[in-house]
Design a protein around this motif. Structure first.
Motif, mmCIF file in Angstrom:
data_model
loop_
_atom_site.group_PDB
_atom_site.id
_atom_site.type_symbol
_atom_site.label_atom_id
_atom_site.label_comp_id
_atom_site.label_asym_id
_atom_site.label_seq_id
_atom_site.Cartn_x
_atom_site.Cartn_y
_atom_site.Cartn_z
ATOM 1 N N ASP A 1 0.829 -1.172 -0.038
ATOM 2 C CA ASP A 1 0.046 0.076 -0.182
ATOM 3 C C ASP A 1 0.913 1.130 -0.032
ATOM 4 O O ASP A 1 0.606 2.230 -0.565
ATOM 5 C CB ASP A 1 -0.960 -0.155 1.396
ATOM 6 C CG ASP A 1 -1.982 1.322 1.077
ATOM 7 O OD1 ASP A 1 -2.358 1.566 -0.002
ATOM 8 O OD2 ASP A 1 -2.060 1.750 2.401
ATOM 9 N N LEU A 2 1.858 0.942 0.649
ATOM 10 C CA LEU A 2 2.803 2.438 0.734
ATOM 11 C C LEU A 2 4.049 2.314 -0.084
ATOM 12 O O LEU A 2 4.694 3.488 0.024
ATOM 13 C CB LEU A 2 3.277 2.602 2.289
ATOM 14 C CG LEU A 2 2.165 2.732 3.289
ATOM 15 C CD1 LEU A 2 2.792 2.763 4.675
ATOM 16 C CD2 LEU A 2 1.259 3.980 3.064
ATOM 17 N N ASP A 3 4.037 1.371 -1.049
ATOM 18 C CA ASP A 3 5.075 1.479 -1.995
ATOM 19 C C ASP A 3 6.510 1.369 -1.387
ATOM 20 O O ASP A 3 7.167 2.142 -1.342
ATOM 21 C CB ASP A 3 4.907 2.163 -2.884
ATOM 22 C CG ASP A 3 5.923 2.201 -4.272
ATOM 23 O OD1 ASP A 3 6.053 1.020 -4.614
ATOM 24 O OD2 ASP A 3 6.119 3.014 -4.980
ATOM 25 N N VAL A 4 6.605 0.568 -0.514
ATOM 26 C CA VAL A 4 8.199 0.339 0.339
ATOM 27 C C VAL A 4 8.481 -1.130 0.365
ATOM 28 O O VAL A 4 7.669 -2.007 0.050
ATOM 29 C CB VAL A 4 7.910 0.788 1.636
ATOM 30 C CG1 VAL A 4 7.835 2.414 1.729
ATOM 31 C CG2 VAL A 4 6.980 0.055 2.555
ATOM 32 N N SER A 5 9.581 -1.351 0.740
ATOM 33 C CA SER A 5 10.275 -2.828 0.642
ATOM 34 C C SER A 5 9.706 -3.495 1.800
ATOM 35 O O SER A 5 9.312 -2.687 2.849
ATOM 36 C CB SER A 5 11.498 -2.811 0.637
ATOM 37 O OG SER A 5 12.169 -2.184 1.738
ATOM 38 N N LEU A 6 9.827 -4.851 1.708
ATOM 39 C CA LEU A 6 9.329 -5.744 3.044
ATOM 40 C C LEU A 6 10.240 -5.431 4.110
ATOM 41 O O LEU A 6 9.667 -5.289 5.310
ATOM 42 C CB LEU A 6 9.442 -7.022 2.737
ATOM 43 C CG LEU A 6 8.819 -8.069 3.495
ATOM 44 C CD1 LEU A 6 7.361 -7.846 3.646
ATOM 45 C CD2 LEU A 6 9.104 -9.528 3.374
ATOM 46 N N SER A 7 11.474 -5.108 4.042
ATOM 47 C CA SER A 7 12.425 -4.596 5.275
ATOM 48 C C SER A 7 12.215 -3.402 5.926
ATOM 49 O O SER A 7 12.008 -3.246 6.911
ATOM 50 C CB SER A 7 13.815 -4.801 4.799
ATOM 51 O OG SER A 7 14.283 -3.839 3.612
ATOM 52 N N ALA A 8 11.705 -2.441 4.883
ATOM 53 C CA ALA A 8 11.143 -1.061 5.385
ATOM 54 C C ALA A 8 9.888 -1.148 6.307
ATOM 55 O O ALA A 8 9.566 -0.682 7.357
ATOM 56 C CB ALA A 8 10.966 -0.039 4.346
ATOM 57 N N ALA A 9 8.852 -2.136 5.655
ATOM 58 C CA ALA A 9 7.597 -2.264 6.612
ATOM 59 C C ALA A 9 8.196 -2.956 7.881
ATOM 60 O O ALA A 9 7.475 -2.652 9.005
ATOM 61 C CB ALA A 9 6.860 -3.166 5.877
ATOM 62 N N GLY A 10 9.054 -3.847 8.042
ATOM 63 C CA GLY A 10 9.619 -4.322 9.096
ATOM 64 C C GLY A 10 9.938 -3.371 9.956
ATOM 65 O O GLY A 10 10.043 -3.497 11.200
ATOM 66 N N LEU A 11 10.536 -2.367 9.577
ATOM 67 C CA LEU A 11 11.313 -1.260 10.386
ATOM 68 C C LEU A 11 10.129 -0.685 11.241
ATOM 69 O O LEU A 11 10.459 0.100 12.126
ATOM 70 C CB LEU A 11 11.907 -0.248 9.526
ATOM 71 C CG LEU A 11 13.264 -0.573 9.218
ATOM 72 C CD1 LEU A 11 14.150 0.318 8.165
ATOM 73 C CD2 LEU A 11 14.269 -1.197 10.235
ATOM 74 N N LEU A 12 9.131 -0.590 10.943
ATOM 75 C CA LEU A 12 7.773 0.157 11.693
ATOM 76 C C LEU A 12 7.654 -0.663 12.827
ATOM 77 O O LEU A 12 7.568 -0.011 14.229
ATOM 78 C CB LEU A 12 6.459 -0.168 10.941
ATOM 79 C CG LEU A 12 6.411 0.457 9.504
ATOM 80 C CD1 LEU A 12 5.072 0.220 8.981
ATOM 81 C CD2 LEU A 12 6.481 2.091 9.839
ATOM 82 N N THR A 13 8.275 -2.084 13.172
ATOM 83 C CA THR A 13 8.377 -2.697 14.346
ATOM 84 C C THR A 13 9.329 -2.397 15.173
ATOM 85 O O THR A 13 9.485 -1.850 16.294
ATOM 86 C CB THR A 13 8.392 -4.416 14.109
ATOM 87 O OG1 THR A 13 7.200 -4.538 13.451
ATOM 88 C CG2 THR A 13 8.495 -4.876 15.379
ATOM 89 N N SER A 14 10.618 -2.013 14.349
ATOM 90 C CA SER A 14 11.752 -1.591 15.053
ATOM 91 C C SER A 14 11.622 -0.086 15.634
ATOM 92 O O SER A 14 12.314 0.189 16.577
ATOM 93 C CB SER A 14 12.953 -1.572 14.104
ATOM 94 O OG SER A 14 13.308 -2.852 13.864
ATOM 95 N N ALA A 15 10.869 0.768 14.685
ATOM 96 C CA ALA A 15 10.793 1.992 15.521
ATOM 97 C C ALA A 15 9.699 2.005 16.593
ATOM 98 O O ALA A 15 10.276 2.913 17.435
ATOM 99 C CB ALA A 15 9.971 2.925 14.036
ATOM 100 N N PHE A 16 8.822 1.176 16.722
ATOM 101 C CA PHE A 16 8.106 1.012 18.028
ATOM 102 C C PHE A 16 8.884 0.574 19.171
ATOM 103 O O PHE A 16 8.738 1.387 20.090
ATOM 104 C CB PHE A 16 6.824 0.223 17.604
ATOM 105 C CG PHE A 16 5.932 0.216 18.839
ATOM 106 C CD1 PHE A 16 4.659 0.736 18.525
ATOM 107 C CD2 PHE A 16 6.184 -0.397 19.810
ATOM 108 C CE1 PHE A 16 3.799 0.943 19.602
ATOM 109 C CE2 PHE A 16 5.092 -0.466 21.069
ATOM 110 C CZ PHE A 16 4.026 0.221 20.762
#
Length: 432
Positions: free
Chosen positions: A32-47
């Motif tokens: 949906d946001l047109d980013v890589s899978l690892s970038a989406a995983g960084l949302l967990t790291s940011a939290f």
């Protein structure tokens, strides 16, 4: 167990759903946001980074506040940022919302752990910790799979809206049940350790039997000033074996979050299961986590060293077995609840150890434990993303989890060895 402890577990359920639910939504968010899978995983790291930084900072910020006020403020901010996250069209705003939400969550955790432990006698300390942490495990059983279902049917934003809505009853329940006194206030429900009166001892929150009726003009409440921050930090940093325990906790949680954050692509692209099986697998993990927290609450304080040693060794073997059997759906589905049980049972036992090592500086002890927990939650998904970007395949994060558990075993073994040597030196000096 006081009702307030269960209310804190309810609030942690909503927050735990948010922290873990991205494991079933990373592919949808990336698309949906047109980013890589690892970038989406960084949302967990940011939290998790927000939790690491926020736990001690928010604990210091709110250490002299009434605990009810602090919990309500942190939970209100948490709800607000989830509404922002559900509405944002861009990855950057979502990343920032996750970070701010984690700051609020960190403050809530630090205060909640201290409040829960302070409202019960020492013999129930492990069970009170298990009830609060149990909110996370129930989130894994119910909230995270439900978030995955919502994401599949109505988009990942629906899961963010659901977290905000589910958090609202917790606001009301905290207002009704959590004592409103400040930390150290023994006369107004501040939630301190048990104190004694002239007729004997009474646990916090309990009144002595046959107490006389209160006078029309009550006597002034007995209060104790909060420990100065510098003294509280000194108690923490000089507590024997605290820092090695925090390091071990970070490694254990890093292993858990590394594999869990990429469980959805692991199951659908390596194990060969369809997306309809993802909520089932998440629920199995959560069910195992629930059993693990319950086991830790009952048995970890009886033989803590053996409980942690066996649990961590089994985790190292379990993550390795999951990586080796990744292509076998039945084996993967059988291992997932076992790993959830081991991961959360071990994590709860480590949190209880941290709180037990520090005595009276409980609020900052809870903050340090929360920071260590989420340092692992930040490093784990990041390390798993590096393995994915390096071309290691979708089972590579699971191998990273096994490696992190091997390091955790080494740190725990080194801590145990230092403890044995210090005891021998102490006995030798006594004999001399």
């Amino acid at each position: 167990m006081p009702f307030a402890v269960y209310v804190l577990g309810l609030a942690v359920f909503a927050q735990g759903t948010s922290e873990f639910m991205l494991s079933g939504l990373v592919s949808a968010i990336a698309t949906d946001l047109d980013v890589s899978l690892s970038a989406a995983g960084l949302l967990t790291s940011a939290f998790a980074v927000g939790m690491v930084l926020g736990a001690p900072l928010m604990a210091l910020f709110s250490r002299t506040w009434p605990r009810r006020r602090a919990l309500l403020l942190f939970l209100a901010v948490f709800i607000a940022v989830h509404i922002v996250g559900a509405l944002t069209p861009g990855y950057g705003v979502l990343l920032a919302a996750r970070f701010v939400g984690a700051l609020a969550n960190a403050g809530f955790w630090a205060v909640a752990l201290a409040a829960a432990v302070a409202t019960v006698p020492d013999r129930l300390r492990g069970r009170a910790t298990a009830v609060v942490v149990g909110g996370v495990t129930i989130a894994c059983v119910v909230g995270v799979p439900a978030g995955a279902v919502l994401g599949e049917r109505w988009g990942w934003r629906a899961a963010f809206w659901a977290v905000a809505v589910v958090s609202l009853p917790a606001l009301w329940a905290i207002t009704r049940s959590v004592p409103g006194g400040v930390p150290g206030d023994r006369g107004r429900g501040g939630g301190t350790a048990p104190v004694a009166d002239a007729r004997g001892t009474a646990s916090a929150g309990q009144e002595p039997e046959k107490a006389p009726a209160p006078a029309r003009t009550p006597a002034p409440a007995r209060t104790s000033a909060p420990i100065p921050v510098r003294d509280e930090l000194r108690l923490l940093l000089t507590a024997p074996h605290l820092l090695p325990t925090l390091l071990t906790m970070a490694l254990v949680q890093g292993a858990t979050f590394c594999a869990f954050s990429y469980l959805e692509p692991f199951l659908t692209r390596t194990t060969g299961l369809t997306t309809t099986w993802v909520p089932v697998a998440l629920a199995l993990f959560g069910a195992g986590a629930f059993l693990g927290v319950g086991a830790a609450g009952r048995y970890a304080e009886r033989r803590p060293t053996a409980f942690l040693a066996y649990g961590m060794a089994a985790l190292a073997l379990g993550w390795s077995a999951l990586a080796l059997t990744a292509g076998r759906p039945l084996a993967a589905l059988a291992l997932i609840p076992l790993l959830g049980m081991l991961a959360f049972g071990t994590g709860t036992a480590l949190i209880t150890r941290v709180l037990g090592l520090v005595g009276r500086s409980s609020t900052l002890a809870g903050a340090f434990g929360t920071s260590a927990f989420n340092l692992g939650a930040a490093v784990g998904p990041w390390a798993g993303g590096l393995a994915l970007d390096a071309g290691g395949g979708y089972r590579s994060p699971v191998w990273v989890s096994a490696a992190l558990m091997a390091l955790a075993l080494l740190t725990e073994g080194a801590r145990r060895l230092r403890r044995v040597r210090s005891r021998k030196r102490a006995s030798g000096s006594t004999a001399g």
